[in-house]
Design a protein around this motif. Sequence first.
Motif, PDB file in Angstrom:
ATOM      1  N   THR A  61       0.836  -1.205   0.000  1.00 10.43           N
ATOM      2  CA  THR A  61       0.000   0.000   0.000  1.00 10.43           C
ATOM      3  C   THR A  61       0.864   1.246   0.000  1.00 10.43           C
ATOM      4  N   LEU A  62       1.856   1.264   0.858  1.00 12.90           N
ATOM      5  CA  LEU A  62       2.723   2.431   1.006  1.00 12.90           C
ATOM      6  C   LEU A  62       3.405   2.786  -0.308  1.00 12.90           C
ATOM      7  N   GLU A  63       3.977   1.801  -0.957  1.00 14.14           N
ATOM      8  CA  GLU A  63       4.680   2.064  -2.210  1.00 14.14           C
ATOM      9  C   GLU A  63       3.726   2.457  -3.331  1.00 14.14           C
ATOM     10  N   GLY A  64       2.470   2.026  -3.217  1.00 17.13           N
ATOM     11  CA  GLY A  64       1.499   2.352  -4.248  1.00 17.13           C
ATOM     12  C   GLY A  64       0.970   3.769  -4.172  1.00 17.13           C
ATOM     13  N   VAL A  65       0.965   4.364  -2.970  1.00 13.07           N
ATOM     14  CA  VAL A  65       0.387   5.702  -2.819  1.00 13.07           C
ATOM     15  C   VAL A  65       1.426   6.792  -2.596  1.00 13.07           C
ATOM     16  N   VAL A  66       2.574   6.451  -2.018  1.00 18.94           N
ATOM     17  CA  VAL A  66       3.624   7.455  -1.785  1.00 18.94           C
ATOM     18  C   VAL A  66       4.593   7.384  -2.960  1.00 18.94           C
ATOM     19  N   THR A  67       4.304   8.211  -3.956  1.00 18.81           N
ATOM     20  CA  THR A  67       5.084   8.195  -5.194  1.00 18.81           C
ATOM     21  C   THR A  67       5.643   9.590  -5.473  1.00 18.81           C
ATOM     22  N   SER A  68       6.467   9.678  -6.480  1.00 17.51           N
ATOM     23  CA  SER A  68       7.072  10.969  -6.838  1.00 17.51           C
ATOM     24  C   SER A  68       6.042  11.959  -7.384  1.00 17.51           C
ATOM     25  N   ASP A  69       4.826  11.489  -7.676  1.00 19.23           N
ATOM     26  CA  ASP A  69       3.771  12.397  -8.139  1.00 19.23           C
ATOM     27  C   ASP A  69       3.194  13.230  -6.997  1.00 19.23           C
ATOM     28  N   ILE A  70       3.438  12.830  -5.756  1.00 20.30           N
ATOM     29  CA  ILE A  70       2.877  13.510  -4.598  1.00 20.30           C
ATOM     30  C   ILE A  70       3.732  14.721  -4.221  1.00 20.30           C
ATOM     31  N   ASP A  71       3.076  15.860  -3.986  1.00 24.19           N
ATOM     32  CA  ASP A  71       3.781  17.072  -3.558  1.00 24.19           C
ATOM     33  C   ASP A  71       3.815  17.204  -2.033  1.00 24.19           C
ATOM     34  N   VAL A  72       2.712  16.844  -1.384  1.00 25.50           N
ATOM     35  CA  VAL A  72       2.579  17.042   0.061  1.00 25.50           C
ATOM     36  C   VAL A  72       1.929  15.802   0.667  1.00 25.50           C
ATOM     37  N   VAL A  73       2.445  15.352   1.812  1.00 26.15           N
ATOM     38  CA  VAL A  73       1.804  14.287   2.586  1.00 26.15           C
ATOM     39  C   VAL A  73       1.209  14.906   3.850  1.00 26.15           C
ATOM     40  N   ILE A  74      -0.087  14.681   4.068  1.00 24.87           N
ATOM     41  CA  ILE A  74      -0.735  15.072   5.321  1.00 24.87           C
ATOM     42  C   ILE A  74      -1.052  13.779   6.057  1.00 24.87           C
ATOM     43  N   HIS A  75      -0.381  13.565   7.164  1.00 31.82           N
ATOM     44  CA  HIS A  75      -0.416  12.279   7.865  1.00 31.82           C
ATOM     45  C   HIS A  75      -1.344  12.347   9.074  1.00 31.82           C
ATOM     46  N   CYS A  76      -2.579  11.879   8.864  1.00 31.20           N
ATOM     47  CA  CYS A  76      -3.578  11.841   9.934  1.00 31.20           C
ATOM     48  C   CYS A  76      -3.838  10.428  10.442  1.00 31.20           C
ATOM     49  N   ALA A  77      -3.311   9.430   9.764  1.00 23.53           N
ATOM     50  CA  ALA A  77      -3.626   8.044  10.103  1.00 23.53           C
ATOM     51  C   ALA A  77      -3.097   7.674  11.479  1.00 23.53           C
ATOM     52  N   ALA A  78      -3.882   6.887  12.194  1.00 24.27           N
ATOM     53  CA  ALA A  78      -3.469   6.360  13.497  1.00 24.27           C
ATOM     54  C   ALA A  78      -3.978   4.933  13.612  1.00 24.27           C
ATOM     55  N   ALA A  79      -3.104   4.034  14.053  1.00 22.67           N
ATOM     56  CA  ALA A  79      -3.489   2.633  14.176  1.00 22.67           C
ATOM     57  C   ALA A  79      -4.534   2.432  15.262  1.00 22.67           C
ATOM     58  N   ASP A  80      -4.506   3.275  16.289  1.00 21.76           N
ATOM     59  CA  ASP A  80      -5.517   3.246  17.348  1.00 21.76           C
ATOM     60  C   ASP A  80      -5.602   4.661  17.873  1.00 21.76           C
ATOM     61  N   LYS A  81      -6.721   5.337  17.617  1.00 19.55           N
ATOM     62  CA  LYS A  81      -6.816   6.768  17.928  1.00 19.55           C
ATOM     63  C   LYS A  81      -7.237   7.043  19.362  1.00 19.55           C
ATOM     64  N   TYR A  82      -7.492   6.020  20.154  1.00 15.19           N
ATOM     65  CA  TYR A  82      -8.052   6.238  21.481  1.00 15.19           C
ATOM     66  C   TYR A  82      -6.960   6.352  22.537  1.00 15.19           C
ATOM     67  N   VAL A  83      -7.104   7.347  23.416  1.00 17.54           N
ATOM     68  CA  VAL A  83      -6.125   7.579  24.465  1.00 17.54           C
ATOM     69  C   VAL A  83      -6.081   6.396  25.424  1.00 17.54           C
ATOM     70  N   ASN A  84      -7.240   5.873  25.782  1.00 16.43           N
ATOM     71  CA  ASN A  84      -7.320   4.765  26.748  1.00 16.43           C
ATOM     72  C   ASN A  84      -7.412   3.423  26.015  1.00 16.43           C
ATOM     73  N   SER A  85      -6.350   3.093  25.298  1.00 14.07           N
ATOM     74  CA  SER A  85      -6.331   1.863  24.502  1.00 14.07           C
ATOM     75  C   SER A  85      -6.260   0.627  25.389  1.00 14.07           C
TER      76      SER A  85
END
Length: 312
Positions: A61-85
Amino acid sequence: MDLSDRTILLTGGAGLVGSELARELTAENDVLVVDDLSNGVRGCVPSSAEFVEGDISAAETLEGVVTSDIDVVIHCAAADKYVNSDEPRRQFESNVGMTHSLLEQVDDVGITDVVFTSSSTVYGEAPRPTPEDYAPLEPISAYGAAKLAEESILSVYAHTRDLSVWNFRFANVVAPRSGAGVIPDFVEKLERDPDTLTILGNGRQEKSYMHVEDCVDAIRHVTERAPHSAGPMQTYNLGTKTTTSVDRIADIVSEEMTLDPAYEYTGGDRGWAGDVPKMRLSVEKLSALGWQPEYSSDQAVRQVARELATAP
């Protein structure tokens, strides 16, 4: 950094902040959203954005979407977004590993601009209001520890590669579609039992609540106005100058639902292990760039409570 006429990769773009950013940015940019939908909702991604369902921890997935065509990466992804995991070790290792892998691919293809959504939890139980240069940073939750570790690896890449990083430490961001958090929790409890509301802790926990529309507007304002000359990694607190207590949230939700429940408390000064009882971020650095929120903390809470209370 001008966020117009760019090709933007938005990780976690089906989540709360990510989907709002996607809506904001697609008018002037080509936006590619990638999300594994573990926390996000596909229907929240605007049709004007290209969407890839996938886990960016996976090399394919990573290699398929992070390519030289991309100008800016906005990284909002979180594997678990909850504070009290329930799985703090998995939460820490998954998030830090994901961000490190993302940066390796960013470096490999030559992307030079990254935006990262961090959290006020990196400060732990710091004095209030807390400025960006406060130290030592001593988070008290695995979520805060993960965010701080992610910030650290971003700093390494910013200072050793041709990379500019905008790092945003959020207050509590709220929206009707959040699905989790104190406001929807109270609404759901009162729908089940209109006469009694159970409140975690003592109700005196007090934090800054920021409407998601203000959060996204602030991100765009800073990235477009903060000069690159300020350094390879720029950190900004995003929040309001005001705070709202849990008791006050209970009052607002009850008012919007036209109810008058009795409050019951579980006790203690925090809602769960790792909860910071009181948090208010200094936003002077943000204000110096000419930005002010539309909603105060109480107003943000009320707007979300009103929309949830009237939802079909």
